[in-house]
Each structure stands twice: as structure tokens, then as C-alpha cells.
Motif scaffolding. Structure first.
Motif, PDB file in Angstrom:
ATOM      1  N   LYS A  15      12.580 -38.193  66.250  1.00 51.11           N
ATOM      2  CA  LYS A  15      11.844 -38.702  67.235  1.00 51.11           C
ATOM      3  C   LYS A  15      10.515 -39.301  66.725  1.00 51.11           C
ATOM      4  O   LYS A  15      10.063 -38.578  66.110  1.00 51.11           O
ATOM      5  N   GLY A  16      10.367 -40.595  67.173  1.00 51.94           N
ATOM      6  CA  GLY A  16       8.995 -41.274  66.990  1.00 51.94           C
ATOM      7  C   GLY A  16       7.901 -40.587  67.915  1.00 51.94           C
ATOM      8  O   GLY A  16       8.321 -40.171  68.888  1.00 51.94           O
ATOM      9  N   GLY A  17       6.775 -40.582  67.603  1.00 54.09           N
ATOM     10  CA  GLY A  17       5.612 -40.381  68.449  1.00 54.09           C
ATOM     11  C   GLY A  17       5.459 -39.015  68.815  1.00 54.09           C
ATOM     12  O   GLY A  17       5.006 -38.414  69.849  1.00 54.09           O
ATOM     13  N   GLU A  44       5.002 -48.775  59.860  1.00 54.35           N
ATOM     14  CA  GLU A  44       4.057 -48.632  60.683  1.00 54.35           C
ATOM     15  C   GLU A  44       2.969 -47.772  60.196  1.00 54.35           C
ATOM     16  O   GLU A  44       2.951 -46.639  60.638  1.00 54.35           O
ATOM     17  N   THR A 174      16.562 -40.556  61.135  1.00 59.52           N
ATOM     18  CA  THR A 174      17.461 -39.671  60.100  1.00 59.52           C
ATOM     19  C   THR A 174      18.230 -40.605  58.998  1.00 59.52           C
ATOM     20  O   THR A 174      19.179 -39.927  58.473  1.00 59.52           O
ATOM     21  N   THR A 195      11.034 -31.473  74.937  1.00 62.44           N
ATOM     22  CA  THR A 195      11.754 -32.513  75.900  1.00 62.44           C
ATOM     23  C   THR A 195      13.140 -32.585  75.585  1.00 62.44           C
ATOM     24  O   THR A 195      13.496 -32.635  74.252  1.00 62.44           O
ATOM     25  N   PRO A 196      14.003 -33.178  76.342  1.00 64.97           N
ATOM     26  CA  PRO A 196      15.359 -33.434  75.820  1.00 64.97           C
ATOM     27  C   PRO A 196      15.312 -34.437  74.745  1.00 64.97           C
ATOM     28  O   PRO A 196      16.235 -34.104  73.898  1.00 64.97           O
ATOM     29  N   ASN A 200      17.200 -33.546  70.980  1.00 66.41           N
ATOM     30  CA  ASN A 200      18.270 -34.309  70.810  1.00 66.41           C
ATOM     31  C   ASN A 200      18.096 -34.870  69.312  1.00 66.41           C
ATOM     32  O   ASN A 200      18.770 -34.641  68.283  1.00 66.41           O
ATOM     33  N   ASP A 201      17.050 -35.340  69.076  1.00 64.15           N
ATOM     34  CA  ASP A 201      16.348 -36.066  67.978  1.00 64.15           C
ATOM     35  C   ASP A 201      16.164 -35.008  66.774  1.00 64.15           C
ATOM     36  O   ASP A 201      16.396 -35.135  65.608  1.00 64.15           O
ATOM     37  N   LEU A 204      19.290 -33.995  64.987  1.00 64.89           N
ATOM     38  CA  LEU A 204      19.687 -34.790  63.846  1.00 64.89           C
ATOM     39  C   LEU A 204      18.956 -34.733  62.747  1.00 64.89           C
ATOM     40  O   LEU A 204      19.624 -34.884  61.707  1.00 64.89           O
TER      41      LEU A 204
ATOM     42  N   GLY B  11       6.902 -50.851  68.177  1.00 63.57           N
ATOM     43  CA  GLY B  11       6.308 -50.497  66.895  1.00 63.57           C
ATOM     44  C   GLY B  11       6.057 -49.165  66.602  1.00 63.57           C
ATOM     45  O   GLY B  11       6.813 -48.496  65.960  1.00 63.57           O
ATOM     46  N   LYS B  12       5.274 -48.406  67.460  1.00 61.40           N
ATOM     47  CA  LYS B  12       4.902 -47.017  67.317  1.00 61.40           C
ATOM     48  C   LYS B  12       5.782 -46.334  67.945  1.00 61.40           C
ATOM     49  O   LYS B  12       6.193 -46.656  69.061  1.00 61.40           O
ATOM     50  N   GLY B  13       6.550 -45.172  67.365  1.00 56.34           N
ATOM     51  CA  GLY B  13       7.557 -44.586  68.105  1.00 56.34           C
ATOM     52  C   GLY B  13       6.870 -43.504  69.172  1.00 56.34           C
ATOM     53  O   GLY B  13       5.682 -43.320  69.422  1.00 56.34           O
ATOM     54  N   GLY B  14       7.740 -43.028  70.262  1.00 57.15           N
ATOM     55  CA  GLY B  14       7.273 -42.191  71.282  1.00 57.15           C
ATOM     56  C   GLY B  14       6.218 -42.745  72.306  1.00 57.15           C
ATOM     57  O   GLY B  14       5.692 -41.918  72.820  1.00 57.15           O
ATOM     58  N   THR B  18      12.447 -45.598  75.999  1.00 55.61           N
ATOM     59  CA  THR B  18      13.625 -45.309  76.480  1.00 55.61           C
ATOM     60  C   THR B  18      13.482 -44.891  77.971  1.00 55.61           C
ATOM     61  O   THR B  18      14.274 -45.269  78.858  1.00 55.61           O
ATOM     62  N   SER B  19      12.549 -44.201  78.348  1.00 56.07           N
ATOM     63  CA  SER B  19      12.113 -43.777  79.539  1.00 56.07           C
ATOM     64  C   SER B  19      12.040 -45.050  80.462  1.00 56.07           C
ATOM     65  O   SER B  19      12.543 -45.398  81.655  1.00 56.07           O
ATOM     66  N   ASP B  39      19.359 -44.649  65.054  1.00 58.46           N
ATOM     67  CA  ASP B  39      18.832 -43.578  64.345  1.00 58.46           C
ATOM     68  C   ASP B  39      18.795 -42.339  65.115  1.00 58.46           C
ATOM     69  O   ASP B  39      18.883 -41.250  64.674  1.00 58.46           O
ATOM     70  N   ALA B  40      18.216 -42.557  66.264  1.00 52.99           N
ATOM     71  CA  ALA B  40      17.878 -41.339  67.198  1.00 52.99           C
ATOM     72  C   ALA B  40      18.095 -41.878  68.544  1.00 52.99           C
ATOM     73  O   ALA B  40      17.320 -42.178  69.448  1.00 52.99           O
ATOM     74  N   ALA B  41      19.343 -42.088  68.970  1.00 53.12           N
ATOM     75  CA  ALA B  41      19.650 -42.691  70.442  1.00 53.12           C
ATOM     76  C   ALA B  41      19.434 -41.710  71.395  1.00 53.12           C
ATOM     77  O   ALA B  41      20.117 -40.428  71.330  1.00 53.12           O
ATOM     78  N   ASP B  42      18.911 -42.034  72.537  1.00 51.11           N
ATOM     79  CA  ASP B  42      18.407 -40.937  73.446  1.00 51.11           C
ATOM     80  C   ASP B  42      18.884 -41.487  75.011  1.00 51.11           C
ATOM     81  O   ASP B  42      18.610 -40.858  76.173  1.00 51.11           O
ATOM     82  N   HIS B  44      21.308 -42.425  76.333  1.00 53.39           N
ATOM     83  CA  HIS B  44      22.346 -41.587  77.109  1.00 53.39           C
ATOM     84  C   HIS B  44      21.853 -40.328  77.840  1.00 53.39           C
ATOM     85  O   HIS B  44      22.591 -39.645  78.786  1.00 53.39           O
ATOM     86  N   LEU B  45      20.642 -39.950  77.550  1.00 50.16           N
ATOM     87  CA  LEU B  45      20.205 -38.576  78.333  1.00 50.16           C
ATOM     88  C   LEU B  45      19.954 -38.845  79.499  1.00 50.16           C
ATOM     89  O   LEU B  45      19.652 -37.955  80.117  1.00 50.16           O
ATOM     90  N   VAL B  46      19.370 -40.174  80.013  1.00 51.56           N
ATOM     91  CA  VAL B  46      18.943 -40.307  81.126  1.00 51.56           C
ATOM     92  C   VAL B  46      19.377 -41.483  82.140  1.00 51.56           C
ATOM     93  O   VAL B  46      18.755 -41.953  82.916  1.00 51.56           O
ATOM     94  N   SER B 265       8.319 -36.897  81.176  1.00 50.39           N
ATOM     95  CA  SER B 265       9.334 -35.410  80.551  1.00 50.39           C
ATOM     96  C   SER B 265       9.959 -34.698  81.610  1.00 50.39           C
ATOM     97  O   SER B 265      11.148 -34.252  81.234  1.00 50.39           O
ATOM     98  N   GLN B 268      13.326 -36.633  81.852  1.00 49.27           N
ATOM     99  CA  GLN B 268      14.261 -36.364  80.934  1.00 49.27           C
ATOM    100  C   GLN B 268      15.107 -35.004  81.199  1.00 49.27           C
ATOM    101  O   GLN B 268      16.135 -34.844  81.056  1.00 49.27           O
TER     102      GLN B 268
END
Lengths: 295, 297
Positions: A15-17, A44, A174, A195-196, A200-201, A204, B11-14, B18-19, B39-42, B44-46, B265, B268
């Protein structure tokens, strides 16, 4: 002052961040020994934001792409039929190279019966360098609109030090860019959050590192202190949580100002300094354990 | 029917892509969802999806060496630029060193096949992942999972977007909301080309500002219209102001600010979107962003 062997330690996460860069930079400064830090998040790159000195040196980085010599080209089309990436198109009187699609395999040059193809450099980004105290940062920065993150990462990755510790700040995910960054590391620190999405990530990323046979441990960031989904996953999988960084608004605010928030906290700082001995023990352990032997 | 596509990137992750995607889908009430962070699909979790379809994603090639035919000359290893040809640990009765392909590094170019004098190598088409069609309370969702250590994420992103458009047409949806990947590289470019509007979610940190700059330049490169929203804005109000100015300088619109709130959070954990949680400030912020976006869709 303690010195470390020239280990290569990747700091990664699915996961990013989750705090990869924050951890990488704080760890590099907390150790107070010569460290080389490679910022391989070339889409980035952010590690340099923690260096007040600013980027000192900037070198363009290029990949090799084909160029057609029309004095020699007979428009036979062998190159275009060979290329699996559709990077060449040949017509009756013309031939085109789509540099963005080229994977730099060199195949077109090999198959050309008329020696009409040569390879020329094409700039895809920059290599930038800055030093501060005991930390030397080398970062890759992909030019905007370019898609060649992985080739640039492989070039930056070659800068790993032969005589001191190297920390590698990896891109999230990944797939190809993440693999290009972690490949060749002696150990990986996977940064996650309770967190979920984090879990999840993380799963992976764990699967990926197992495929690559790189030993790893978990850094749990923004930990709520209680037993979380990350704790129970790690228990089931027999994975070590090496360190937990508490979820405090104060830390988030210090990070937002670009401060070395983990180094400012005496307890977190001393835990960061404990990480290296723990990792070295784990690598030695994995060297004698048959499952953990690196190829 | 004119189908609009809103793509959410950061750009920046996180930063909360997704939320926010899930919350906007809830507010729209009727849309196709596409999760392009393959790459990191989320997502579907929410979004409580019910899976309807699961298909393999075949893309690219990988080389395979037949150890019976391999004569151990090593030409393939010299030709391969990806370091994907490794020495095999197995030798035959004459102790010839054989070679094997490391799948994680092979890009399927075929140079080794061309160079092999013993015709011991062939290219096989590669299973690179899976894609899924599911049903959420708001409409259909296309999502995917790239195989571990696979490449071709850009192609899978294009596939997800293509399928989302197809189902939107077939079922008469006029809006697609796409959750994009972090970064500015190949999968991001594949996610944004031809989008109706982009929403960039950032945060008031130095990294957030730096990454926003690069993502806005990328959007300008593709001549896309952009709105920017700032998540966790109250962590650093000063930086929030600077980022908003930065966005305006790039001719982006300001979609709004979301406060720092643990409901992100908590939602989630419950597997629902933040707009279904009972935080009034977050709800109001997301409502504001949605009404801003509607005027561009």
C-alpha cells in the motif's frame, strides 16, 4: 561508533502512504553511521524533501532505443515482426520507432539483416544526489509523461554501496517497479498500518517477497497499541513484527512539516537503532535455515 | 448515451483515493466502478461487491527452456538484458551446466529464442492476472488482480477501463468512477487518458505538495480537466493553503477539504464507505466535493 557491513535493506510496502519514505529517512539519520539511501520511488521521489541542503548534482539518465539508418534500411520488416512490444512499424518506404513502447531488449538490432539499426540513448529521467551529515542520498526521478519507471529503478539500484549500509526506499505496489527496487536486497522491511487496506496490500507484498526469496520483517506504523488484524495475520504466518510506531497526531503533524518525526522521539529513535542488530541476526539465521537460503 | 468518467488519482500513495471513491459512488447512487489500482486493489473492501464473473488476464509472453534440449552454451544468458537467464542447479550426466528462466525478470522479448542454436527455448503466453465483474449497491464494478511479480499493469488497467465502459453502455449507466493507482508512470497514464475529469486527492505535507506538482503536470500533458481536494487538511492548515494556491496556479479547480478523522479507518473495518459513517464533518466535506464534481460530469 558502530559500523555495519554493506548490507542492502529495502523499505517496501504494498500500500502507498504507509510511511516507507518517513521510515527510510528517519532510519538513515537515526543510525549515525555512513549510510547510502537510494530513493527508488522514481515516479514520486520524496526522500530529498528531508534534506535541507537541496539536490546537489543532477545527471540525465537514458535507456537505449533503436534508431534506423535509412541509407541502409531495405524495409524488409524483420525488426517489426520480431518486436513483441510493437515498438517498430515498417511500411513500403518508411519505418517508425515508438520509443515509449520499447523494452530495450536489443532484438531488432540483432535480427536486422542489413545492419540498419543502431541503439541511441533516450533520456527518461534524472539521477540526483545530495549528502547531509552521514547520509548520502541518490534518487531517481522519472521525467513526466515517461513510462519507464523500472529501467530507471534498475539504474539507480546499481548505485548500492560496496562498503557501507544501503537503504532502498521502494515504490508502492507488488509489480515490476517494486520488484526492480527490492531485487538483490539482503532484507526487506515491510511498512504497513493496522487497517483492512493495509492488511490486504501487506499480504500481496509478503507473497511477492516469498517468490523473490528475500527475508523480511514488518514495521507496523500508526499502531493503536492493541492487538490488530496485522498482529493476528503475522502470528498465523509466523512473521516478525520488528517495531511498532504509535498512531499520534503529533507525529503526523511533524511529518507534514517535513521534520524527522521518528528521530525527534527518543523512544522511537532508540528502537530504530535496535533494528539493524535484529536484522543481522535474522539474516544469519536464514543463512543456516534451508528455506531461507538466497539463490 | 454520453458516458462520463471520473478518475481519482493522487500522485502520493495513501492519501485516501479508495475511501473517497467509495464515498462518491455512494453519493452518486448509480454508477459503474472501476478499480484501476491493479497492483494493490482495495476498493472491493469497502463497496460490498457480489462477484458475478472471474476471468484470466493473459498478457505478454515468457520464455521457457527445455532442459532436455539445452546444450549449456550460455548464448541466451549473454543476450538477455534483463538478467532473467540463471544457471540451473541441475546438471545432466555429462555435468553440462544448464540454464533456466527466472519468470519474475523475463519480459518475453524473444531474444533468447532467436539466439538459441539448439532450439531449446520457446515463448509461451503468460497468465498475468485476473479480472472480476461484481455487483455493488450502486452498480457494477470491474476490478482486477495482477499476478504476483507480474508486469503489464498498464495493459490490465486498460482492460479494466474497457470493460467498465462496455458494461456502462450495456446497462445504460452514464457515469464511471475509477479508482486510480498512485504515481505518475505507466499504470497512471493508462488510467487517465481520455477521462472526462480527474480528481486528485492530496494531503498537506511536503511530499503531498511535491507529488501534486508532478501529477498536475502529467494531467496538463494529457490536457485533462482537474479538481484537487485535500484530505486531513487540518494537520497543517498553512500547507493546505499553499497547496490550494499551487493547484490554482496550475488551473486546477478546488473541490474541497476533508478533515483528519479516524472514521476513514473505522469505515474500512466495517467494510463500508466513509459517507455511511456518522461523522458530520467528513460527510459534509464529501457532500461538498460531490456537488463540486457534478458540475464537471
Amino acid at each position: 561508533m558502530m559500523n555495519y557491513p554493506p548490507l542492502q535493506i529495502a523499505i517496501a510496502s504494498g500500500k502507498g502512504g504507509t510511511g516507507k519514505t518517513t521510515l527510510a529517512v528517519n532510519l538513515a539519520f537515526a543510525l549515525e553511521v555512513p549510510v547510502r539511501l537510494l530513493d527508488c520511488d522514481v515516479e514520486e521521489p520524496n526522500a530529498h524533501l528531508y534534506f535541507y541542503a537541496g539536490l546537489k548534482e543532477s545527471v540525465p539518465v537514458s535507456v537505449q532505443v533503436p534508431e534506423i539508418d535509412f541509407a541502409l534500411c531495405q524495409f524488409c520488416g524483420d525488426c517489426s515482426r520480431f518486436c513483441r512490444f510493437n515498438a517498430l512499424a515498417v511500411g513500403k518506404k518508411t519505418a517508425l520507432v515508438f520509443k515509449e513502447l520499447c523494452h530495450n531488449c536489443g532484438g531488432c538490432k540483432l535480427v536486422c539483416p542489413h545492419q540498419a539499426i543502431r541503439e541511441v540513448p533516450w533520456v527518461i529521467g534524472k539521477k540526483e544526489i545530495v549528502s547531509q551529515d552521514s547520509v548520502e542520498l541518490i534518487q531517481g526521478c522519472l521525467d513526466i509523461g515517461r513510462v519507464q519507471a523500472s529501467p530507471l529503478i534498475r539504474i539507480i539500484r546499481k548505485e548500492a554501496s560496496k562498503d557501507k549500509l544501503t537503504l532502498i526506499d521502494c515504490p508502492p505496489g507488488t509489480t515490476c517497479p517494486m520488484i526492480a527496487a527490492v531485487e538483490g536486497s539482503d532484507y526487506a522491511l515491510l511498512v504497513t498500518e493496522p487497517t483492512p487496506f493495509g492488511l490486504n496490500d501487506l499480504k500481496l507484498a509478503v507473497e511477492t517477497l516469498r517468490v523473490l526469496k528475500i527475508p523480511f520483517g514488518i514495521i507496523l506504523n500508526r499502531s493503536q497499541g492493541k492487538d490488530s488484524i496485522i498482529h493476528s495475520y503475522c502470528r498465523e504466518e509466523g512473521i516478525n513484527i520488528l517495531m511498532e510506531i504509535p498512531d499520534r497526531r503529533q507525529i503526523a503533524e511533524a511529518c507534514s512539516r517535513g521534520e524527522l518525526a521518528f528521530c525527534q522521539d527518543e523512544e522511537i529513535r532508540s528502537q530504530l537503532r535496535e533494528l539493524l542488530p535484529t536484522i543481522m541476526m535474522q539474516i544469519n539465521f536464514s543463512m543456516v535455515s534451508p528455506e531461507g537460503v538466497r539463490p | 448515451m454520453n458516458i462520463k468518467e471520473l478518475v481519482i488519482i493522487s500522485g502520493k500513495g495513501g492519501t485516501g483515493k479508495t475511501s473517497l471513491t467509495a464515498a462518491l459512488a455512494k453519493l452518486s447512487g448509480h454508477c459503474v466502478l472501476a478499480d484501476c489500482d491493479v497492483d494493490a486493489a482495495d476498493l472491493h473492501l469497502v463497496t460490498s461487491p457480489q462477484r458475478e464473473k472471474e476471468e484470466p488476464f493473459m498478457a505478454g509472453w515468457e520464455a521457457v527452456i527445455d532442459s532436455q534440449k539445452c546444450v549449456g552454451c550460455g548464448i541466451c544468458q549473454n543476450l538477455c538484458r534483463y538478467g532473467a537467464v540463471l544457471n540451473s542447479t541441475q546438471t545432466d550426466t555429462k555435468s553440462t551446466v544448464k540454464f533456466v528462466i527466472e519468470k519474475a525478470f523475463c519480459e518475453g522479448c524473444g531474444v533468447c529464442v532467436w539466439g538459441c542454436p539448439a532450439e531449446a527455448i520457446e515463448l509461451k503466453s503468460k497468465l498475468s492476472g485476473q479480472w472480476f465483474q461484481s455487483r455493488t449497491p450502486y452498480g457494477p464494478m470491474i476490478h482486477a488482480r495482477l499476478g504476483i511479480a507480474s508486469e503489464n499493469s498498464g495493459k490490465l488497467v486498460s482492460q479494466v477501463r474497457f470493460l467498465a465502459k462496455e458494461i456502462a453502455q450495456a446497462e445504460q449507466y452514464d457515469l464511471i468512477i475509477t479508482d486510480g493507482p498512485p504515481g505518475i508512470g505507466c499504470p497512471v497514464i493508462a488510467s487517465i487518458t481520455g477521462a472526462s475529469h480527474l480528481l486528485v486527492v492530496t494531503e498537506p505535507t511536503l511530499s503531498g505538495a511535491h507529488d501534486l506538482e508532478r501529477v498536475l503536470k502529467l494531467a496538463a500533458h494529457f490536457q485533462l480537466s482537474v479538481s484537487v481536494c485535500i484530505n486531513k487538511w487540518d494537520l497543517n492548515p498553512e500547507q493546505t493553503g499553499l497547496i490550494e494556491n499551487q493547484a490554482l496556479n496550475h488551473k486546477a479547480k478546488l473541490a474541497g477539504r476533508i478533515p483528519y478523522d479516524p472514521v476513514f479507518s473505522e469505515a474500512q473495518v466495517k467494510g463500508i464507505s466513509v459517507s455511511e459513517m456518522d461523522s458530520i464533518p467528513v460527510k459534509e466535506a464529501v457532500d461538498h466535493i460531490w456537488s463540486h464534481l457534478k458540475s464537471y460530469l
